[in-house]
Write a protein that holds these residues in place. Structure first.
Motif, mmCIF file in Angstrom:
data_model
loop_
_atom_site.group_PDB
_atom_site.id
_atom_site.type_symbol
_atom_site.label_atom_id
_atom_site.label_comp_id
_atom_site.label_asym_id
_atom_site.label_seq_id
_atom_site.Cartn_x
_atom_site.Cartn_y
_atom_site.Cartn_z
ATOM 1 N N THR A 111 -9.328 -5.828 0.962
ATOM 2 C CA THR A 111 -9.546 -7.219 0.564
ATOM 3 C C THR A 111 -9.532 -7.339 -0.958
ATOM 4 O OG1 THR A 111 -10.874 -7.680 2.538
ATOM 5 C CG2 THR A 111 -11.115 -9.190 0.683
ATOM 6 N N ASN A 112 -10.226 -6.418 -1.635
ATOM 7 C CA ASN A 112 -10.301 -6.459 -3.103
ATOM 8 C C ASN A 112 -8.940 -6.196 -3.748
ATOM 9 O OD1 ASN A 112 -13.054 -6.869 -2.809
ATOM 10 N ND2 ASN A 112 -13.575 -4.715 -3.055
ATOM 11 N N VAL A 113 -8.203 -5.221 -3.218
ATOM 12 C CA VAL A 113 -6.884 -4.910 -3.781
ATOM 13 C C VAL A 113 -5.922 -6.075 -3.573
ATOM 14 C CG1 VAL A 113 -4.894 -3.369 -3.610
ATOM 15 C CG2 VAL A 113 -7.196 -2.427 -3.495
ATOM 16 N N LEU A 114 -5.927 -6.663 -2.398
ATOM 17 C CA LEU A 114 -5.029 -7.794 -2.120
ATOM 18 C C LEU A 114 -5.386 -9.009 -2.977
ATOM 19 C CD1 LEU A 114 -4.686 -7.496 1.765
ATOM 20 C CD2 LEU A 114 -2.970 -6.919 0.046
ATOM 21 N N CYS A 115 -6.674 -9.217 -3.208
ATOM 22 C CA CYS A 115 -7.091 -10.318 -4.097
ATOM 23 C C CYS A 115 -6.545 -10.099 -5.509
ATOM 24 C CB CYS A 115 -8.612 -10.415 -4.148
ATOM 25 S SG CYS A 115 -9.349 -11.237 -2.729
ATOM 26 N N ALA A 116 -6.599 -8.846 -5.982
ATOM 27 C CA ALA A 116 -6.073 -8.530 -7.316
ATOM 28 C C ALA A 116 -4.584 -8.828 -7.390
ATOM 29 C CB ALA A 116 -6.338 -7.063 -7.649
ATOM 30 N N CYS A 117 -3.849 -8.430 -6.351
ATOM 31 C CA CYS A 117 -2.414 -8.702 -6.319
ATOM 32 C C CYS A 117 -2.130 -10.201 -6.298
ATOM 33 C CB CYS A 117 -1.780 -8.034 -5.103
ATOM 34 S SG CYS A 117 -1.808 -6.226 -5.159
ATOM 35 N N SER A 118 -2.961 -10.926 -5.557
ATOM 36 C CA SER A 118 -2.793 -12.372 -5.449
ATOM 37 C C SER A 118 -3.026 -13.062 -6.780
ATOM 38 C CB SER A 118 -3.751 -12.925 -4.392
ATOM 39 O OG SER A 118 -3.677 -14.325 -4.328
#
Length: 710
Positions: A447-454
């Motif tokens: 969740t945290n990694v995908l938020c960063a990418c977003s």
């Protein structure tokens, strides 16, 4: 309460026994005894149960030696039971008594649990009284193979159907962490008593299976087994995990399950309220939002131990009241009756993180070091989270690098910190290092990694990681991961791809997924798709005021004032109100909160004077307010400009400028999204006043410095 009195002369005392306060009873004469002696015929035996100290027990021992009563195994067994199992037990004394018995019987062996010696020296095979004691001993030691061997011996001795042995085995296997074996034994217990159910419920509760524990309690009801106090204790903590009112009524947990009035009536009827009852009532009030009542209960408590303080702090912190949680923590700081424990510190750090109270968070950090508290993963994770959410990413990374052994939660918290501060590439680099360290990522990590990418537009990287989650890392994507993907595609302007992604999802779209699409539509001004997304969101959550507000902003930005009016009417019909914007800023360890147009602050006059100064400076550099961001249909142009100036984050920044030194960063926490006129104004202020302004909203951080935003 005084114990019984027995009087005898000094000459009659046994030399091996100590004397103490005389005990009163008629002295019997020596007599022949049979194994069926009873308390009525020989009142000295009843005195054993009345003793409340080892010294008094030794007086009875001396009298039994004098009369010859001691030399019969039955009566000697009663003495050993008291010396070994009473609240004032002394196993050394019990062993001394045991060694004086010429021919100990099986009951006596059971009492002292001299199991191995029994096997070698006693002519009797262990019976149904023996095994529960030795199995309990194995439970205490968590000696799995030893207890398992006892289980086999019980089967060999044709005792495998005895309910007492089976209950002991259920408890034993649960204590050793093998819930499957515990449940298998429980199921095979044909004549289950309340202890059988309690043992299995406790195993599930302590083994992290609250759902199974509660289902088992329902099974008790179906089998017409009446629960007792032990049952209630076993299910008590699990009721908080399920808001099932009808179930709560059965276990008298009205408070935990949402029926405040029932709980209060029950509590008021209680004659003797122990600390557990007070703490449960306190915890329930806070969790139900009855904060005044919670405070009243806390103030009325006859004794406030750390458990009560923790209950109140934790309840406030977990239910969106971080300011109240820290207020109680400050009371604890001033208290001489209790000291914060590890749980307190973790809760206080979490509340500090939510409120942006970094001064207090730093104090806790210093407290941990000063008192030599060894950092465990919970402390480390909380410290990283606190510093990151309070805007000091460098300090968060310093804590991260200071830890030698990092578990998945420490890695995930640091990844989240980088993500919320907009460091997408650094987030991916840290994720790679986590994999190199052989630490398996979990759902929170992704969740945290995908938020960063977003947030940083790393669409290709985000898609690659998302489609690797299950086949490569064994993590099944959940609602939050799908919402991140929709947000990622939408932020990058790929709105149609986001729609196709939603259509192909293996799960039904949730409110958060439609909300992510709606937010992307607001960013790119896509009115038609925004209307569709909002409709789908409101089908799932009709009272979601956030959806209305997002659509209102889209309509207002594009000048669709007729639609704004219609949407506002719908909100009024549903009784919905826009959540007021609230901004907080910490100055000298005190958190100050500001609402739109707030004039309640004691320095309100100075704040508004500073706002006038700021407005004049902004105009001098050519800034023109963007009045299209106003949701209200304000007719006069000067009133529109004034309304923009009264936004709560502008009040908070103005207070920071007049109350903080020029070298101190101004850290503001906003309860809503930062958008519209406030963002460009904050950039200009950072340049005009040469100040670092760190603004945190629902989705991350904005670092303003020198007229720019990170």
């Amino acid at each position: 309460m005084k114990g019984p009195e027995l009087r005898y002369s000094t000459a009659e005392r046994h030399p091996a026994c100590l004397s103490t306060t005389p005990l009163q009873v008629q002295q019997p004469k020596p007599y022949p005894l049979s194994p069926t002696v009873n308390n009525d015929r020989y009142p000295i035996l009843s005195l054993i149960n009345q003793c409340n100290s080892t010294k008094q027990l030794k007086q009875v021992h001396a009298q039994m030696l004098h009369t010859g009563l001691f030399f019969y195994s039955f009566t000697a067994g009663k003495l050993i039971t008291a010396s070994a199992l009473s609240p004032f037990s002394s196993l050394d004394y019990a062993r001394q008594v045991f060694d004086q018995i010429p021919q100990p019987n099986l009951f006596t062996w059971n009492t002292l649990i001299l199991f191995l010696q029994l096997l070698h020296h006693c002519e009797h095979f262990p019976d149904k009284f023996t095994f529960p004691f030795v199995i309990k001993a194995a439970s205490e030691l968590k000696a799995f193979w030893v207890g398992n061997a006892f289980h086999g011996m019980a089967i060999k001795g044709s005792l495998s159907s005895d309910v007492y042995i089976l209950n002991s085995l259920v408890h034993f296997y649960g204590s050793c962490g093998d819930l499957d074996l515990a449940y298998a034994v429980f199921v095979k217990t044909l004549q289950k008593d309340v202890v059988s159910w309690n043992s299995m419920i406790t195993d599930f509760a302590q083994g992290g299976c609250p759902g199974e524990a509660l289902e088992l309690f329902r099974g008790m009801e179906k089998e017409n087994v009446k629960p007792n106090d032990v049952t209630m204790v076993g299910v008590l903590s699990n009721c908080t995990k399920k808001l099932d009112l009808e179930f709560g009524r059965w276990v008298y947990m009205y408070m935990k399950c949402g029926s405040f009035e029932d709980a209060k009536r029950l509590f008021d009827k209680m004659q003797d309220k122990d600390i557990f009852s007070w703490t449960t009532m306190l915890d329930g009030c806070a969790k139900l939002g009855e904060y005044d009542e919670a405070r009243h209960v806390f103030d009325a408590m006859p004794r406030k131990d750390i458990a009560a303080l923790n209950a109140l702090i934790s309840a406030f912190e977990q239910n969106g009241k971080p300011k109240e949680a820290l207020a109680v923590f400050r009371e604890l700081q001033l208290s001489k009756d209790a000291k914060p424990d590890e749980f307190t510190l973790v809760c206080a750090l979490s509340a500090s993180a939510k409120l942006g109270a970094m001064d207090l968070g730093r104090w806790i950090d210093v407290y941990i070091k000063k008192h030599g508290i060894k950092l465990n993963c919970h402390h480390t994770t909380s410290l990283i989270d606190m510093y990151a959410k309070c805007g000091d990413l460098e300090k968060a990374l310093e804590v991260y690098y200071s830890v030698e052994r990092k578990d998945v939660f420490v890695w995930s918290a640091t990844i989240a910190g980088l993500a919320m501060h907009g460091h997408g590439r650094a987030t991916l680099d840290l994720f790679s290092k986590m994999l190199e360290a052989k630490v398996k990522p979990n759902a929170v990590t992704f969740t945290n990694v995908l938020c960063a990418c977003s947030h940083t537009g790393l669409v290709n990287e985000g898609q690659r990681l998302f489609y690797q989650m299950e086949p490569v890392y064994g993590v099944v994507p959940g609602e939050k991961h799908y919402a991140c993907m929709v947000d990622m595609l939408g932020r990058s302007g790929l709105l149609q791809e986001a729609v196709k992604f939603i259509e192909k999802m293996p799960i039904l779209p949730t409110a958060s997924i439609w909300g992510a699409l709606l937010g992307a539509c607001r960013l790119h001004g896509n009115i038609e798709l925004a209307g569709q997304a909002c409709s789908r969101l409101l089908e799932l959550d009709p009272r979601n005021h956030g959806a209305y507000v997002l659509l209102l902003n889209i309509y207002a930005r594009t000048g669709k004032w007729d639609r704004v009016s219609g949407l506002r009417k719908n909100m009024r019909d549903f009784g919905l109100k826009k959540e007021p914007g609230c901004n907080s800023i910490e100055v000298n360890g005190i958190v100050h909160e500001f609402l739109v147009g707030d004039n309640s602050h004691k320095l309100s006059k100075e704040i508004y004077s500073k706002l006038d100064e700021i407005t004049a400076k902004l105009k001098s550099v050519g800034y023109v307010p963007n009045k299209s961001y106003l949701l209200q249909l304000v007719e006069e142009e000067d009133m529109k400009e004034q309304a923009l100036n009264l936004h709560s984050e502008k009040l908070a920044i103005a207070y920071g400028l007049i109350s903080m030194g020029p070298s101190q960063p101004i850290r503001v926490v906003k309860n809503l999204r930062v958008y519209g006129d406030c963002h460009p104004v904050a950039k200009l202020k950072s340049g005009l006043y040469d100040r670092e302004i760190i603004l945190r909203d629902l989705y991350g951080f904005h670092h303003f410095r020198g007229g720019n935003c990170s």
